[in-house]
Design a protein around this motif. Sequence first.
Motif, PDB file in Angstrom:
ATOM      1  N   LEU A  19      58.041  31.396  27.590  1.00  0.00           N
ATOM      2  CA  LEU A  19      57.620  31.346  26.028  1.00  0.00           C
ATOM      3  C   LEU A  19      58.489  30.103  25.433  1.00  0.00           C
ATOM      4  N   VAL A  20      57.993  29.459  24.936  1.00  0.00           N
ATOM      5  CA  VAL A  20      58.381  28.138  24.028  1.00  0.00           C
ATOM      6  C   VAL A  20      58.371  28.375  22.550  1.00  0.00           C
ATOM      7  N   GLU A  21      59.362  28.174  21.762  1.00  0.00           N
ATOM      8  CA  GLU A  21      59.235  28.366  20.284  1.00  0.00           C
ATOM      9  C   GLU A  21      59.947  26.979  19.829  1.00  0.00           C
ATOM     10  N   ILE A  22      59.042  26.310  19.150  1.00  0.00           N
ATOM     11  CA  ILE A  22      59.596  24.931  18.370  1.00  0.00           C
ATOM     12  C   ILE A  22      59.216  24.949  17.078  1.00  0.00           C
ATOM     13  N   GLY A  23      59.919  24.593  15.995  1.00  0.00           N
ATOM     14  CA  GLY A  23      59.155  24.288  15.000  1.00  0.00           C
ATOM     15  C   GLY A  23      58.340  25.215  14.024  1.00  0.00           C
ATOM     16  N   GLY A  24      58.582  26.710  14.609  1.00  0.00           N
ATOM     17  CA  GLY A  24      57.574  27.691  14.072  1.00  0.00           C
ATOM     18  C   GLY A  24      56.517  28.006  14.817  1.00  0.00           C
ATOM     19  N   VAL A  25      56.367  27.216  15.934  1.00  0.00           N
ATOM     20  CA  VAL A  25      55.190  27.354  16.838  1.00  0.00           C
ATOM     21  C   VAL A  25      55.572  28.020  18.257  1.00  0.00           C
ATOM     22  N   ARG A  26      54.656  28.576  18.651  1.00  0.00           N
ATOM     23  CA  ARG A  26      54.963  29.716  19.738  1.00  0.00           C
ATOM     24  C   ARG A  26      53.857  29.279  20.816  1.00  0.00           C
ATOM     25  N   VAL A  27      54.340  28.800  21.905  1.00  0.00           N
ATOM     26  CA  VAL A  27      53.577  28.486  23.153  1.00  0.00           C
ATOM     27  C   VAL A  27      54.074  29.258  24.468  1.00  0.00           C
ATOM     28  N   LEU A  28      52.928  29.830  24.939  1.00  0.00           N
ATOM     29  CA  LEU A  28      53.220  30.378  26.268  1.00  0.00           C
ATOM     30  C   LEU A  28      52.708  29.303  27.386  1.00  0.00           C
ATOM     31  N   VAL A  29      53.619  29.320  28.249  1.00  0.00           N
ATOM     32  CA  VAL A  29      53.005  28.507  29.225  1.00  0.00           C
ATOM     33  C   VAL A  29      52.906  29.279  30.704  1.00  0.00           C
ATOM     34  N   ALA A  68      49.339  28.926  20.950  1.00  0.00           N
ATOM     35  CA  ALA A  68      48.635  28.190  22.224  1.00  0.00           C
ATOM     36  C   ALA A  68      49.394  28.821  23.342  1.00  0.00           C
ATOM     37  N   VAL A  69      48.494  28.435  24.201  1.00  0.00           N
ATOM     38  CA  VAL A  69      48.766  28.768  25.483  1.00  0.00           C
ATOM     39  C   VAL A  69      48.428  27.448  26.668  1.00  0.00           C
ATOM     40  N   VAL A  70      49.304  27.264  27.551  1.00  0.00           N
ATOM     41  CA  VAL A  70      49.073  25.931  28.600  1.00  0.00           C
ATOM     42  C   VAL A  70      49.145  26.493  29.855  1.00  0.00           C
ATOM     43  N   VAL A  71      48.219  26.104  30.615  1.00  0.00           N
ATOM     44  CA  VAL A  71      48.076  26.484  31.804  1.00  0.00           C
ATOM     45  C   VAL A  71      48.338  25.137  32.975  1.00  0.00           C
ATOM     46  N   THR A  72      49.368  25.150  33.450  1.00  0.00           N
ATOM     47  CA  THR A  72      49.701  24.089  34.328  1.00  0.00           C
ATOM     48  C   THR A  72      48.912  23.499  35.509  1.00  0.00           C
ATOM     49  N   HIS A  73      48.468  24.919  36.373  1.00  0.00           N
ATOM     50  CA  HIS A  73      47.857  24.593  37.275  1.00  0.00           C
ATOM     51  C   HIS A  73      47.049  25.971  37.721  1.00  0.00           C
ATOM     52  N   TYR A  74      46.215  26.170  38.616  1.00  0.00           N
ATOM     53  CA  TYR A  74      45.280  27.280  38.798  1.00  0.00           C
ATOM     54  C   TYR A  74      45.688  28.087  39.985  1.00  0.00           C
ATOM     55  N   HIS A  75      46.755  28.251  40.126  1.00  0.00           N
ATOM     56  CA  HIS A  75      47.273  29.416  40.964  1.00  0.00           C
ATOM     57  C   HIS A  75      47.426  30.657  40.196  1.00  0.00           C
ATOM     58  N   ASP A  76      46.975  31.867  40.812  1.00  0.00           N
ATOM     59  CA  ASP A  76      46.977  33.121  39.875  1.00  0.00           C
ATOM     60  C   ASP A  76      48.273  33.371  39.166  1.00  0.00           C
ATOM     61  N   ASP A  77      49.433  33.168  40.010  1.00  0.00           N
ATOM     62  CA  ASP A  77      50.467  33.527  39.415  1.00  0.00           C
ATOM     63  C   ASP A  77      50.785  32.598  38.069  1.00  0.00           C
ATOM     64  N   HIS A  78      49.966  31.794  37.795  1.00  0.00           N
ATOM     65  CA  HIS A  78      50.301  30.929  36.634  1.00  0.00           C
ATOM     66  C   HIS A  78      49.059  31.368  35.416  1.00  0.00           C
ATOM     67  N   MET A  79      47.933  31.716  35.929  1.00  0.00           N
ATOM     68  CA  MET A  79      46.970  32.171  34.990  1.00  0.00           C
ATOM     69  C   MET A  79      46.248  33.371  34.810  1.00  0.00           C
ATOM     70  N   ASN A  80      46.735  34.343  35.775  1.00  0.00           N
ATOM     71  CA  ASN A  80      45.596  35.282  35.888  1.00  0.00           C
ATOM     72  C   ASN A  80      45.752  36.389  34.713  1.00  0.00           C
ATOM     73  N   LEU A  81      46.538  36.270  33.900  1.00  0.00           N
ATOM     74  CA  LEU A  81      46.515  36.978  32.508  1.00  0.00           C
ATOM     75  C   LEU A  81      45.877  36.523  31.434  1.00  0.00           C
ATOM     76  N   LEU A  82      45.277  35.312  31.613  1.00  0.00           N
ATOM     77  CA  LEU A  82      44.547  34.348  30.596  1.00  0.00           C
ATOM     78  C   LEU A  82      43.626  35.113  29.848  1.00  0.00           C
TER      79      LEU A  82
END
Length: 145
Positions: A19-29, A68-82
């Motif tokens: 979880l990255v929070e910057i300028g009041g914006v929360r992004v989950l990578v 926002a949500v960012v998916v860096t690549h398509y392995h399950d451990d990076h996106m299976n809760l999308l």
Amino acid sequence: MQVTPLAADSLGVRSMATLVEIGGVRVLVDPGVTLADSRFGMPPTTEEKQAQEAAVNRIVGALCQVDAVVVTHYHDDHMNLLPYVLSTTAVYLKTPATAKERRFAQDLFPRLQRTGRSFATVDGTTVNLRNASLTFSKPLPHGKT
């Protein structure tokens, strides 16, 4: 900027959910978490299963509060809760770079389109979200293809 690891190998599971929070914006990578079927020839332990459950709870809880949500690549451990991403949350995806990633995307992209969810591939671009700018690299695949 605040960076909070929600799940990672050092926290007992396969993941890099952050979880990255910057300028009041929360992004989950990378909203995903898995366990190895076998480590050193042994199935997951009770402690690993508990760590996975705790990680899933942290990630899903964060997904309910992010911009926002960012998916860096398509392995399950990076996106299976999308699938738990709210329909109002922007989803930014890297372009599938390998044959295996393209197979995952063939399933994922139409599912996202059916939800009416906002999503985009963002390689090499910058996206402005209120008080924050997110700059994305080109795809950097790793692991087996």
